[in-house]
Design a protein around this motif. Structure first.
Motif, mmCIF file in Angstrom:
data_model
loop_
_atom_site.group_PDB
_atom_site.id
_atom_site.type_symbol
_atom_site.label_atom_id
_atom_site.label_comp_id
_atom_site.label_asym_id
_atom_site.label_seq_id
_atom_site.Cartn_x
_atom_site.Cartn_y
_atom_site.Cartn_z
ATOM 1 N N PRO A 1 -5.043 -8.471 -10.039
ATOM 2 C CA PRO A 1 -4.605 -8.828 -8.684
ATOM 3 C C PRO A 1 -5.750 -9.463 -7.895
ATOM 4 C CG PRO A 1 -3.867 -6.617 -9.245
ATOM 5 C CD PRO A 1 -4.818 -7.035 -10.324
ATOM 6 N N ARG A 2 -5.394 -10.269 -6.911
ATOM 7 C CA ARG A 2 -6.417 -10.988 -6.153
ATOM 8 C C ARG A 2 -7.392 -10.043 -5.458
ATOM 9 N NH1 ARG A 2 -7.879 -13.190 -1.279
ATOM 10 N NH2 ARG A 2 -8.673 -15.344 -1.345
ATOM 11 N N ARG A 3 -6.890 -8.916 -4.969
ATOM 12 C CA ARG A 3 -7.792 -8.004 -4.259
ATOM 13 C C ARG A 3 -8.864 -7.459 -5.197
ATOM 14 N NH1 ARG A 3 -3.237 -5.005 -5.365
ATOM 15 N NH2 ARG A 3 -3.540 -2.874 -6.149
ATOM 16 N N PHE A 4 -8.535 -7.334 -6.491
ATOM 17 C CA PHE A 4 -9.542 -6.908 -7.457
ATOM 18 C C PHE A 4 -10.553 -8.029 -7.687
ATOM 19 C CE2 PHE A 4 -7.056 -3.417 -9.939
ATOM 20 C CZ PHE A 4 -6.901 -2.720 -8.750
ATOM 21 N N LEU B 1 -13.055 -18.952 -4.984
ATOM 22 C CA LEU B 1 -13.896 -18.094 -5.828
ATOM 23 C C LEU B 1 -13.124 -16.833 -6.220
ATOM 24 C CD1 LEU B 1 -16.739 -17.161 -6.961
ATOM 25 C CD2 LEU B 1 -17.090 -16.114 -4.706
ATOM 26 N N TYR B 2 -12.506 -16.187 -5.236
ATOM 27 C CA TYR B 2 -11.749 -14.965 -5.512
ATOM 28 C C TYR B 2 -10.556 -15.247 -6.421
ATOM 29 C CZ TYR B 2 -14.327 -13.274 -1.376
ATOM 30 O OH TYR B 2 -15.300 -12.933 -0.475
ATOM 31 N N ASP B 3 -9.870 -16.349 -6.161
ATOM 32 C CA ASP B 3 -8.690 -16.681 -6.960
ATOM 33 C C ASP B 3 -9.063 -16.957 -8.417
ATOM 34 O OD1 ASP B 3 -7.028 -16.402 -4.780
ATOM 35 O OD2 ASP B 3 -7.006 -18.545 -4.286
ATOM 36 N N ARG B 4 -10.133 -17.686 -8.630
ATOM 37 C CA ARG B 4 -10.545 -18.010 -10.005
ATOM 38 C C ARG B 4 -10.931 -16.746 -10.770
ATOM 39 N NH1 ARG B 4 -13.917 -23.742 -10.281
ATOM 40 N NH2 ARG B 4 -12.542 -24.937 -8.900
ATOM 41 N N ILE B 5 -11.666 -15.889 -10.112
ATOM 42 C CA ILE B 5 -12.081 -14.655 -10.783
ATOM 43 C C ILE B 5 -10.869 -13.792 -11.112
ATOM 44 C CG2 ILE B 5 -13.324 -12.477 -10.440
ATOM 45 C CD1 ILE B 5 -15.449 -14.063 -8.930
ATOM 46 N N ALA B 6 -9.933 -13.676 -10.183
ATOM 47 C CA ALA B 6 -8.731 -12.872 -10.429
ATOM 48 C C ALA B 6 -7.918 -13.445 -11.585
ATOM 49 C CB ALA B 6 -7.885 -12.802 -9.158
ATOM 50 N N ARG B 7 -7.754 -14.765 -11.620
ATOM 51 C CA ARG B 7 -6.982 -15.390 -12.709
ATOM 52 C C ARG B 7 -7.659 -15.160 -14.055
ATOM 53 N NH1 ARG B 7 -6.474 -19.802 -9.074
ATOM 54 N NH2 ARG B 7 -8.082 -20.954 -10.235
ATOM 55 N N ARG B 8 -8.951 -15.305 -14.102
ATOM 56 C CA ARG B 8 -9.665 -15.160 -15.371
ATOM 57 C C ARG B 8 -9.698 -13.706 -15.855
ATOM 58 N NH1 ARG B 8 -14.357 -19.537 -13.557
ATOM 59 N NH2 ARG B 8 -13.120 -21.374 -14.171
ATOM 60 N N GLU B 9 -9.639 -12.791 -14.917
ATOM 61 C CA GLU B 9 -9.601 -11.375 -15.298
ATOM 62 C C GLU B 9 -8.175 -10.895 -15.545
ATOM 63 O OE1 GLU B 9 -11.535 -9.201 -12.193
ATOM 64 O OE2 GLU B 9 -13.522 -9.462 -13.080
ATOM 65 N N GLY B 10 -7.192 -11.697 -15.109
ATOM 66 C CA GLY B 10 -5.808 -11.248 -15.205
ATOM 67 C C GLY B 10 -5.549 -10.057 -14.305
ATOM 68 N N ILE C 1 -18.941 -9.191 -14.588
ATOM 69 C CA ILE C 1 -20.210 -9.885 -14.345
ATOM 70 C C ILE C 1 -20.184 -11.277 -14.970
ATOM 71 C CG2 ILE C 1 -22.669 -9.893 -14.918
ATOM 72 C CD1 ILE C 1 -22.526 -6.781 -14.719
ATOM 73 N N ALA C 2 -19.724 -11.359 -16.210
ATOM 74 C CA ALA C 2 -19.693 -12.649 -16.904
ATOM 75 C C ALA C 2 -18.771 -13.636 -16.191
ATOM 76 C CB ALA C 2 -19.245 -12.447 -18.347
ATOM 77 N N VAL C 3 -17.595 -13.163 -15.769
ATOM 78 C CA VAL C 3 -16.631 -14.037 -15.095
ATOM 79 C C VAL C 3 -17.170 -14.495 -13.741
ATOM 80 C CG1 VAL C 3 -14.355 -14.103 -14.010
ATOM 81 C CG2 VAL C 3 -14.619 -13.102 -16.284
ATOM 82 N N ALA C 4 -17.706 -13.559 -12.954
ATOM 83 C CA ALA C 4 -18.198 -13.908 -11.618
ATOM 84 C C ALA C 4 -19.417 -14.827 -11.699
ATOM 85 C CB ALA C 4 -18.542 -12.640 -10.844
ATOM 86 N N ALA C 5 -20.328 -14.564 -12.629
ATOM 87 C CA ALA C 5 -21.520 -15.405 -12.761
ATOM 88 C C ALA C 5 -21.141 -16.818 -13.207
ATOM 89 C CB ALA C 5 -22.489 -14.775 -13.761
ATOM 90 N N ARG C 6 -20.199 -16.915 -14.114
ATOM 91 C CA ARG C 6 -19.733 -18.238 -14.557
ATOM 92 C C ARG C 6 -19.082 -18.996 -13.406
ATOM 93 N NH1 ARG C 6 -14.374 -18.956 -18.293
ATOM 94 N NH2 ARG C 6 -14.012 -21.173 -17.856
#
Length: 214
Positions: A82-85, A71-80, A26-31
């Motif tokens: 896979p992109r599908r996640f 948007l998807y790529d940034r969230i995946a990178r920040r979460e460490g 939630i924090a990563v996606a909202a940011r």
């Protein structure tokens, strides 16, 4: 919608095992969403969201008009992850944001981000969420170990089966199992069938008994 329910909804839809994972997503996606909004829009959106989610949106600095793939790529990178996640987490969080916002603010957000509008569309009442990518796929029919998933058996019911339980010479497979010994249908006694009677058997000595030497 309060923060507790917000977290529960994201956790359930994204398939997270624990609350901490849901809160981090939630924090990563909202940011990341906040980085796509101008300050005025970010403030308007944050005003309709629970405290921690609103703070993440307001705290982000605008970074340009990037598309949803970014948007998807940034969230995946920040979460460490896979992109599908990253894609699934973004979709889960944005959908709950759309449901948490008052309708007027949701429509304003969708007009501001027309290419992302469907991300904020509330889920239809009663519709089950899609299976999260974290969840294992159900076994295919024929590969499981339960009655519901195991390999199917015979296509014919037992009432239609004709099992061959006796060997070829068994009386159990004969329509007339005692035909050979019934008086009405037999060919005679055992000796007659085998040709061992006095009438049919092999003759004895050619010389009569009276001529035999004593």
């Amino acid at each position: 919608m309060d923060y507790e329910r917000f977290v529960e909804e994201v956790q359930r839809r994204a398939g997270f095992e624990g609350r901490d994972e849901a809160e981090r997503a939630i924090a990563v996606a909202a940011r990341t969403l906040g980085e796509r909004l101008l300050e005025q829009e970010a403030v308007a959106v944050a005003g309709g969201l629970p405290g921690p989610v609103a703070a993440a949106v307001r705290g982000a600095a605008y970074q340009g008009d990037f598309d949803r793939d970014e948007l998807y790529d940034r969230i995946a990178r920040r979460e460490g992850a896979p992109r599908r996640f990253g894609m699934e987490h973004a979709q889960a969080v944005c959908q709950v944001i759309g449901e948490a916002l008052p309708e007027a603010e949701r429509l304003r957000l969708q007009r501001h981000l027309p290419d992302w509008a469907d991300l904020f569309t509330p889920r239809a009442a009663g519709a089950p969420p899609p299976r999260p990518v974290h969840a294992p796929a159900p076994p295919e029919v024929g590969h499981g170990s339960t009655l519901a998933t195991g390999r199917p058996g015979s296509r014919h019911p037992l009432s239609e089966a004709h099992p061959a339980t006796a060997h070829a010479g068994s009386v159990a497979r004969s329509d007339e199992p005692h035909a050979e010994t019934k008086l009405s249908s037999s060919r005679g006694l055992t000796q007659e069938r085998l040709g061992d009677t006095l009438a049919e058997g092999r003759p004895g000595p050619e010389r009569p008994v009276s001529e035999t030497q004593r």
